[in-house]
Design an enzyme around this catalytic site. Structure first.
Site, mmCIF file in Angstrom:
data_model
loop_
_atom_site.group_PDB
_atom_site.id
_atom_site.type_symbol
_atom_site.label_atom_id
_atom_site.label_comp_id
_atom_site.label_asym_id
_atom_site.label_seq_id
_atom_site.Cartn_x
_atom_site.Cartn_y
_atom_site.Cartn_z
ATOM 1 N N GLU A 83 0.856 -1.215 -0.154
ATOM 2 C CA GLU A 83 0.048 0.170 0.009
ATOM 3 C C GLU A 83 1.024 1.303 0.043
ATOM 4 O O GLU A 83 0.692 2.208 1.012
ATOM 5 C CB GLU A 83 -0.962 -0.141 1.325
ATOM 6 C CG GLU A 83 -2.266 1.071 0.783
ATOM 7 C CD GLU A 83 -3.251 0.590 1.859
ATOM 8 O OE1 GLU A 83 -4.375 1.287 1.704
ATOM 9 O OE2 GLU A 83 -3.216 -0.055 3.056
ATOM 10 N N TYR A 183 0.177 -7.882 -2.069
ATOM 11 C CA TYR A 183 -0.774 -7.004 -1.195
ATOM 12 C C TYR A 183 -2.092 -7.427 -1.536
ATOM 13 O O TYR A 183 -2.565 -7.000 -2.818
ATOM 14 C CB TYR A 183 -0.827 -5.359 -1.518
ATOM 15 C CG TYR A 183 -1.778 -4.594 -0.695
ATOM 16 C CD1 TYR A 183 -2.318 -4.921 0.304
ATOM 17 C CD2 TYR A 183 -2.218 -3.334 -1.615
ATOM 18 C CE1 TYR A 183 -3.251 -3.854 0.944
ATOM 19 C CE2 TYR A 183 -3.351 -2.630 -1.178
ATOM 20 C CZ TYR A 183 -3.794 -2.787 0.377
ATOM 21 O OH TYR A 183 -4.710 -2.270 0.735
ATOM 22 N N ASP A 223 0.706 -8.052 3.489
ATOM 23 C CA ASP A 223 -0.710 -7.979 3.926
ATOM 24 C C ASP A 223 -1.665 -8.831 3.088
ATOM 25 O O ASP A 223 -1.805 -8.498 2.011
ATOM 26 C CB ASP A 223 -1.089 -6.348 3.757
ATOM 27 C CG ASP A 223 -2.480 -6.194 4.095
ATOM 28 O OD1 ASP A 223 -3.277 -7.199 4.443
ATOM 29 O OD2 ASP A 223 -3.139 -5.065 4.056
ATOM 30 N N ASN A 225 -4.553 -9.875 4.184
ATOM 31 C CA ASN A 225 -5.625 -9.585 4.311
ATOM 32 C C ASN A 225 -6.679 -10.793 4.578
ATOM 33 O O ASN A 225 -7.718 -10.873 4.184
ATOM 34 C CB ASN A 225 -6.397 -9.087 3.000
ATOM 35 C CG ASN A 225 -6.605 -7.552 3.132
ATOM 36 O OD1 ASN A 225 -7.098 -6.873 4.340
ATOM 37 N ND2 ASN A 225 -6.160 -6.826 2.191
ATOM 38 N N ASP A 343 -1.808 1.978 10.110
ATOM 39 C CA ASP A 343 -2.874 1.066 10.793
ATOM 40 C C ASP A 343 -2.538 -0.282 10.890
ATOM 41 O O ASP A 343 -3.073 -1.062 11.598
ATOM 42 C CB ASP A 343 -4.339 1.182 10.181
ATOM 43 C CG ASP A 343 -4.275 0.691 8.624
ATOM 44 O OD1 ASP A 343 -3.213 0.815 8.151
ATOM 45 O OD2 ASP A 343 -5.531 0.541 8.204
#
Length: 388
Positions: A83, A183, A223, A225, A343
């Site tokens: 990101e 990602y 990440d 997810n 975050d």
């Protein structure tokens, strides 16, 4: 005054300066490939850091000190960023160069200059950078490798030499292993093409990739997810029953917080099984750590305050488990301590050299400062920019 960056050509092709940037990256990988073929011994990366920065530009502007302190402390050989949110070079409505940051407007040039200035100062100047960017300030990944560790090749897709949409993949091959940075797209809340369907296609492609035979083991980070098990979230019941207002998915397995639906967890289990992959963090940390065991933390205000998930991973091939020294999450608590402004917090992995192994049952030592097998203070590193 001569401009530091030149815009892309009107047809979206690289300008002279951008062509030079691309050539320099090709020279690095070609040199490494030649070295590998010649049989010359080359040291391989052992320390890895992965981080969803939630805008690399903002982190370099606003949180650089904290991030640099972590780099100096851990001294990663490889840094994987997700990101990055930097747009690819190319004019609006035309094809983009996803390996180069946009610089054809005054605002874009200013942002690119800010990034490049930050990368030109130690310790970030110790790294060669590869980009895979989206058309806009969305998604995107970056790979930073110490100059002394030259990858044999760097690709930006699982199957071809072209970048995947949104710059979600970087695949680097080193002499003794492959490194995959991804990602993963968020599952979303609905049975739509840009939500559940997109994530199913993504998981199918990753399952196919990890199932392919390869002589080199895989390190897969980023990440991803998805939180694999109840132990990987702070409030399982909350995440399991979460849904968007006025909408219930038609299939029960798709109900829940994106990243924690039954369907996603089942597909992730199958990917691990088919790829012979091990979750390095969970291998070393068998029980839940409510303070330091999550890599994403919800907004400090609202219903997600205190809600946390572990969705960032270092997955490794089973044959690398014997070399696994550390796999750690660098953030803690609900107030984003160690998150460097994002975050998500950085996560780290450390392996022993290929010539040595450690017992697969080796007790984990939470500190990254000392190697429990040797007693050596790993913070006593070689000078910046010089590999051990």
């Amino acid at each position: 005054m001569k401009r530091f960056f030149q815009p892309v050509a009107k047809n979206g092709t690289a300008t002279k300066k951008q062509a030079v940037e691309s050539k320099e990256l090709n020279d690095v990988t070609e040199s490494a490939a030649a070295e590998a073929e010649s049989g010359n011994e080359a040291k391989e990366p052992l320390r890895f850091l992965s981080w969803n920065a939630n805008s690399f530009l903002l982190r370099l502007k606003n949180n650089r000190t904290e991030f640099v302190d972590l780099i100096r402390s851990f001294d990663p050989d490889v840094i994987a960023i997700q990101e990055v949110r930097l747009p690819a070079a190319g004019r609006k409505g035309e094809s983009k160069n996803q390996g180069i940051i946009k610089d054809d407007t005054s605002a874009a040039r200013e942002e690119k200059q800010a990034v490049m200035r930050a990368l030109s100062v130690s310790p970030l100047s110790d790294y060669q950078v590869w980009w895979s960017l989206a058309d806009s300030k969305y998604a995107g990944t970056a790979l930073l490798v110490k100059h002394c560790f030259k990858p044999v090749s760097v690709k930006f897709s699982l199957e071809s030499d072209t970048h995947v949409p949104d710059g979600r993949v970087i695949l680097a091959e080193f002499k003794t292993f492959r490194l995959l940075v991804t990602y993963a797209p968020n599952n979303g809340w609905k049975e739509e093409e840009t939500s559940f369907q997109r994530r199913r296609k993504w998981d199918k492609a990753l399952r196919k990739f990890v199932s392919q035979e390869s002589k080199k083991p895989l390190i897969w980070c980023g990440d991803l997810n998805v939180s694999h098990q109840d132990i990987d979230v702070s409030h399982p019941d909350f995440f399991r029953t979460a849904k968007q207002k006025d909408y219930t998915p038609p299939n029960a397995e798709d109900v829940g917080q994106p990243g924690f639906t039954a369907a996603e967890k089942q597909r992730f289990s199958q990917i691990l099984k088919d790829g012979g992959l091990v979750d390095s963090y969970r291998w070393l940390h068998k029980s839940q750590d409510f303070e330091n065991g999550f890599s994403w933390s919800g907004n400090a205000v609202g219903k997600y305050r205190g809600k946390r998930m572990r969705i960032d991973y270092f997955l490794i091939s089973e044959q690398l488990v014997g070399r696994l020294l550390h796999s750690d999450i660098q953030g803690s608590g609900i107030d984003h301590k160690g998150y460097c402004g994002s975050d998500h917090c950085p996560i780290t992995l450390e392996l022993s050299p290929a010539t040595s192994t450690v017992p697969a049952h080796l007790p984990h030592v939470s500190s990254i400062d000392t190697d429990s097998t040797t007693g050596i203070d790993v913070k006593e590193i070689t000078p910046e920019g010089v590999c051990p």
